[in-house]
Structures are given as structure tokens and as C-alpha cells.
Design a protein around this motif. Structure first.
Motif, PDB file in Angstrom:
ATOM      1  N   ILE A  18      -7.565   5.645  10.225  1.00 38.42           N
ATOM      2  CA  ILE A  18      -8.147   6.331   9.076  1.00 38.42           C
ATOM      3  C   ILE A  18      -7.548   5.716   7.821  1.00 38.42           C
ATOM      4  O   ILE A  18      -6.318   5.636   7.684  1.00 38.42           O
ATOM      5  CB  ILE A  18      -7.867   7.845   9.103  1.00 38.42           C
ATOM      6  N   VAL A  19      -8.397   5.266   6.918  1.00 34.17           N
ATOM      7  CA  VAL A  19      -7.972   4.700   5.639  1.00 34.17           C
ATOM      8  C   VAL A  19      -8.036   5.809   4.594  1.00 34.17           C
ATOM      9  O   VAL A  19      -9.039   6.536   4.510  1.00 34.17           O
ATOM     10  CB  VAL A  19      -8.877   3.524   5.224  1.00 34.17           C
ATOM     11  N   MET A  20      -6.980   5.942   3.794  1.00 31.44           N
ATOM     12  CA  MET A  20      -6.930   7.051   2.834  1.00 31.44           C
ATOM     13  C   MET A  20      -6.419   6.588   1.479  1.00 31.44           C
ATOM     14  O   MET A  20      -5.386   5.926   1.376  1.00 31.44           O
ATOM     15  CB  MET A  20      -6.014   8.156   3.362  1.00 31.44           C
ATOM     16  N   THR A  21      -7.146   6.941   0.428  1.00 36.21           N
ATOM     17  CA  THR A  21      -6.659   6.784  -0.933  1.00 36.21           C
ATOM     18  C   THR A  21      -6.201   8.154  -1.442  1.00 36.21           C
ATOM     19  O   THR A  21      -6.595   9.187  -0.913  1.00 36.21           O
ATOM     20  CB  THR A  21      -7.747   6.238  -1.876  1.00 36.21           C
ATOM     21  N   GLY A  22      -5.368   8.137  -2.464  1.00 39.89           N
ATOM     22  CA  GLY A  22      -4.946   9.408  -3.052  1.00 39.89           C
ATOM     23  C   GLY A  22      -4.005  10.212  -2.184  1.00 39.89           C
ATOM     24  O   GLY A  22      -4.025  11.444  -2.226  1.00 39.89           O
ATOM     25  N   ALA A  23      -3.144   9.517  -1.411  1.00 39.23           N
ATOM     26  CA  ALA A  23      -2.190  10.223  -0.550  1.00 39.23           C
ATOM     27  C   ALA A  23      -0.807  10.309  -1.174  1.00 39.23           C
ATOM     28  O   ALA A  23       0.118  10.826  -0.556  1.00 39.23           O
ATOM     29  CB  ALA A  23      -2.098   9.526   0.806  1.00 39.23           C
ATOM     30  N   THR A  24      -0.654   9.824  -2.378  1.00 40.22           N
ATOM     31  CA  THR A  24       0.667   9.745  -2.992  1.00 40.22           C
ATOM     32  C   THR A  24       1.225  11.108  -3.359  1.00 40.22           C
ATOM     33  O   THR A  24       2.418  11.374  -3.225  1.00 40.22           O
ATOM     34  CB  THR A  24       0.615   8.860  -4.251  1.00 40.22           C
ATOM     35  N   ALA A  50       4.403   0.865  -0.722  1.00 38.93           N
ATOM     36  CA  ALA A  50       5.539   0.648   0.175  1.00 38.93           C
ATOM     37  C   ALA A  50       6.414   1.891   0.247  1.00 38.93           C
ATOM     38  O   ALA A  50       6.887   2.279   1.328  1.00 38.93           O
ATOM     39  CB  ALA A  50       6.350  -0.554  -0.307  1.00 38.93           C
ATOM     40  N   ARG A  51       6.639   2.527  -0.899  1.00 40.11           N
ATOM     41  CA  ARG A  51       7.454   3.737  -0.921  1.00 40.11           C
ATOM     42  C   ARG A  51       6.774   4.863  -0.154  1.00 40.11           C
ATOM     43  O   ARG A  51       7.415   5.577   0.629  1.00 40.11           O
ATOM     44  CB  ARG A  51       7.722   4.160  -2.358  1.00 40.11           C
ATOM     45  N   ALA A  80       8.944   8.357   7.769  1.00 42.67           N
ATOM     46  CA  ALA A  80      10.348   8.702   7.989  1.00 42.67           C
ATOM     47  C   ALA A  80      10.579   9.404   9.320  1.00 42.67           C
ATOM     48  O   ALA A  80      11.674   9.363   9.876  1.00 42.67           O
ATOM     49  CB  ALA A  80      10.850   9.585   6.844  1.00 42.67           C
ATOM     50  N   GLY A  81       9.536  10.048   9.838  1.00 45.33           N
ATOM     51  CA  GLY A  81       9.675  10.748  11.110  1.00 45.33           C
ATOM     52  C   GLY A  81       9.519   9.852  12.321  1.00 45.33           C
ATOM     53  O   GLY A  81       9.519  10.342  13.453  1.00 45.33           O
ATOM     54  N   GLY A  82       9.377   8.557  12.105  1.00 44.18           N
ATOM     55  CA  GLY A  82       9.265   7.618  13.213  1.00 44.18           C
ATOM     56  C   GLY A  82       7.890   7.033  13.415  1.00 44.18           C
ATOM     57  O   GLY A  82       7.708   6.106  14.219  1.00 44.18           O
ATOM     58  N   ARG A  83       6.867   7.540  12.692  1.00 44.89           N
ATOM     59  CA  ARG A  83       5.517   6.997  12.797  1.00 44.89           C
ATOM     60  C   ARG A  83       5.374   5.788  11.882  1.00 44.89           C
ATOM     61  O   ARG A  83       5.819   5.804  10.722  1.00 44.89           O
ATOM     62  CB  ARG A  83       4.478   8.047  12.382  1.00 44.89           C
ATOM     63  N   VAL A 137       3.388   3.830   9.348  1.00 37.45           N
ATOM     64  CA  VAL A 137       2.309   4.144   8.412  1.00 37.45           C
ATOM     65  C   VAL A 137       2.027   2.882   7.584  1.00 37.45           C
ATOM     66  O   VAL A 137       2.725   2.619   6.601  1.00 37.45           O
ATOM     67  CB  VAL A 137       2.683   5.321   7.489  1.00 37.45           C
ATOM     68  N   PRO A 138       1.045   2.100   7.979  1.00 41.68           N
ATOM     69  CA  PRO A 138       0.744   0.890   7.224  1.00 41.68           C
ATOM     70  C   PRO A 138       0.140   1.218   5.865  1.00 41.68           C
ATOM     71  O   PRO A 138      -0.378   2.316   5.650  1.00 41.68           O
ATOM     72  CB  PRO A 138      -0.270   0.170   8.111  1.00 41.68           C
ATOM     73  N   TYR A 139       0.228   0.258   4.955  1.00 38.37           N
ATOM     74  CA  TYR A 139      -0.348   0.464   3.624  1.00 38.37           C
ATOM     75  C   TYR A 139      -0.965  -0.830   3.124  1.00 38.37           C
ATOM     76  O   TYR A 139      -0.654  -1.927   3.603  1.00 38.37           O
ATOM     77  CB  TYR A 139       0.718   0.952   2.633  1.00 38.37           C
TER      78      TYR A 139
END
Length: 307
Positions: free
Chosen positions: A5-11, A41-42, A49-52, A54-56
Motif C-alpha cells: 500500500i502506497v500512502m501520502t500524508g502519513a507524517t 527517512a525519519r 521502530a517496532g521491527g517492521r 517501512v520503505p519510503y
């Protein structure tokens, strides 16, 4: 079933809440976040942080060239098998300015560029990489109703014009005012609903598209370009409205968005989802002629980047 799933606006805001819920509750989902510059990247590190993993992909949604580059990178990753099949796109990023004169690098008014053209170009560039069943979710706003019931008079209603006019600065009276900037915002959200209706007609069977309205959500970053008084009110005063029927808390809105993205909220393609249920959008938002005209204009305006 592994999926991307590609998502924008997740910051920040409801997008951040939704992203965290998707990762926590859907171990088979590879969530790829799209964010500007070093923010990506941040965000990837924080969400992972939980081990998954998460590409960006880095992208400035105010630049159609940047959107083109991001979509090309996603296509390449999918084609190489670095990502599992694409089954979702969430166009959650949005912007509201304090005027209708802010111009992006492509010469388009920035509200329209980010809230309408960027989503359209993104969808068109990855459309042929979707694996059915898939769902596209575009975050809209009940400001498109333009009445007191839906926004307490805080945002002027949309003022529809030719899409070519809306795409340029100065489309509304007194374009240097906050009222013009907010009119540009509500109009862009009406445009987004028009495109959702048109996508529903044109996308292949198995690729659904829905418009998601979170309601009025105080305390998000939407007003970050507003004047100091408005920013203070949005951050410290208006959040109390989440305790009333007139507003939605960030946590609840993020939960609703996650459920829509993951298909837990059932809705036929082309639907308008008001928080957690299918509803009718404004009467003005059902206009097949405007929908076709906007589609044609969006195709022309993004053509130089759709290659």
C-alpha cells in the motif's frame, strides 16, 4: 496475502494514526510512505521502530516532476520484486494556504496542484501496476458542502470554474486573502470527489476507488501555513470540539481511515465515506459533465509528466 500500500500524508495527523494502525494490525501489508526530503527517512524509521520494515520514497507533492520521479521509483521496485503486489494507494496528503496566489514550480496554484493534480498523476502512473483486488482512497473534506452544518462557517464553500482557471493563481476574488485560500481548498476537495467518480467509471474491474471524509479534525497540520492566531486556535482551542458532534478526534479519524484503506469499511467503488459509513456528498458533487471536463483537464495539465 502479501501486498503493498502506497500512502501520502502519513507524517502527521490522521495519516500518522492510520499508518501506525495499518502496520500494527496487518502484518501482511508492506506500507510504503511518500514524504518530502529527509522527512521520509525519519518517518520510515519511526514507523519501523517496532521491527517492521517501512520503505519510503521521497517526493514533494507540490512538484509534478517530483511525483513523476516517485511513481517511477515505485514502479521499478514493484517490477524488480522488491515489493509485493500493489493493492492500495492512499492520497491523504493535503494543503491549505492563506491565499490563492501561491504558485508551485510547475506554474500551478499550489492548493490545486497538491490536492488534485498530484493525486491524479500518481494514480495514473501506477494504475497499470495494481493487482486486483485493490483500493484507492482519496481523502476529501466536508468543506465541499459549503454550508454552516458541515464547517460552522469557518471555510467558504467551493466556487467552481473551468479547471484551467482553478489550476492557476488568482482564480478567486481578493486572491491575497485567507478567504480566497480557504475557497481554493474547499473547491479542490470538490474537484477530488469529481475525479473519484470519474475514476470509478474508468478504472478496471477490481480496482475500487473511494473518497474518504474524516470530518472536521482539529489539531492536525492542515493549518500550518495559516496566520498565528488561526494556528493557535487549531492547536489549543478547537481540539475541544472533538468532544462534540461537530468534530472528529484525530485518533477516531485515523481509525476510520485505516479501516477504509484495509477494506474493513465496505463501500462500492465511487463511494463517499463520511467517517465510517457510506453517505451522499453534496448535490453539487454529482455532475458528470464537470467530472469529464476535470478529467480531460487533469490529463492535459499533467501530460508532460505522464511519460
Amino acid at each position: 496475502m502479501q501486498s503493498t500500500i502506497v500512502m501520502t500524508g502519513a507524517t502527521r495527523g490522521i495519516g500518522r494514526v492510520a499508518a501506525e494502525l495499518i502496520l500494527r494490525e496487518s502484518p501482511d501489508v508492506h506500507l510504503l510512505v511518500v514524504a518530502r526530503g529527509s522527512t521520509g527517512a525519519r518517518l520510515s524509521a519511526e514507523l519501523g521502530a517496532g521491527g517492521r520494515a517501512v520503505p519510503y520514497v521521497a517526493a514533494d507533492l507540490g512538484s509534478l516532476e517530483s511525483v513523476r520521479s516517485a511513481a517511477a521509483e515505485i514502479r521499478d521496485r514493484l517490477d524488480r520484486g522488491d515489493l509485493p503486489p500493489l493493492r492500495g494507494f492512499v492520497g491523504n496528503a493535503g494543503m491549505q494556504y492563506t491565499n490563492a496566489l501561491t504558485e508551485g514550480p510547475d506554474g500551478f496554484e499550489s492548493t490545486f496542484a497538491i490536492n488534485v493534480l498530484a493525486n491524479h498523476l500518481f494514480v495514473r502512473l501506477i494504475e497499470d501496476r495494481f493487482a486486483a483486488p485493490a483500493r484507492i482512497v482519496i481523502t476529501v473534506s466536508d468543506t465541499h458542502f459549503g454550508d454552516f452544518k458541515h464547517n460552522l462557517g469557518m471555510v467558504p464553500g467551493p466556487v467552481w470554474q473551468s479547471p484551467e482557471v482553478l489550476a492557476r493563481t488568482g482564480a478567486f476574488p481578493k486572491p491575497d486573502t485567507t478567504a480566497a485560500g480557504r475557497t481554493a481548498y474547499s473547491t479542490s476537495k470538490l474537484a477530488a470527489i469529481y475525479l473519484v467518480h470519474e475514476y470509478a467509471r474508468r478504472l478496471p474491474t477490481g480496482i475500487d476507488v473511494v473518497a474518504y471524509n474524516p470530518g472536521f479534525v482539529p489539531g492536525t497540520g492542515l493549518a500550518r501555513n495559516a496566520d498565528p492566531v488561526s494556528r493557535f486556535a487549531m492547536r489549543f482551542i478547537l481540539p475541544a470540539m472533538a468532544l462534540t458532534p461537530f468534530a472528529t478526534g484525530r485518533g477516531a479519524a485515523g481509525r476510520y481511515l485505516a479501516d477504509v484503506v484495509l477494506g474493513r469499511t465496505k463501500a462500492p467503488t465511487g463511494s463517499y465515506l463520511d467517517r465510517d459509513r457510506v453517505a451522499r456528498s453534496s448535490e453539487e458533487s454529482y455532475d458528470p459533465q464537470r467530472e469529464r471536463e476535470l478529467w480531460d483537464a487533469a490529463e492535459r495539465l499533467t501530460a508532460a509528466y505522464a511519460v
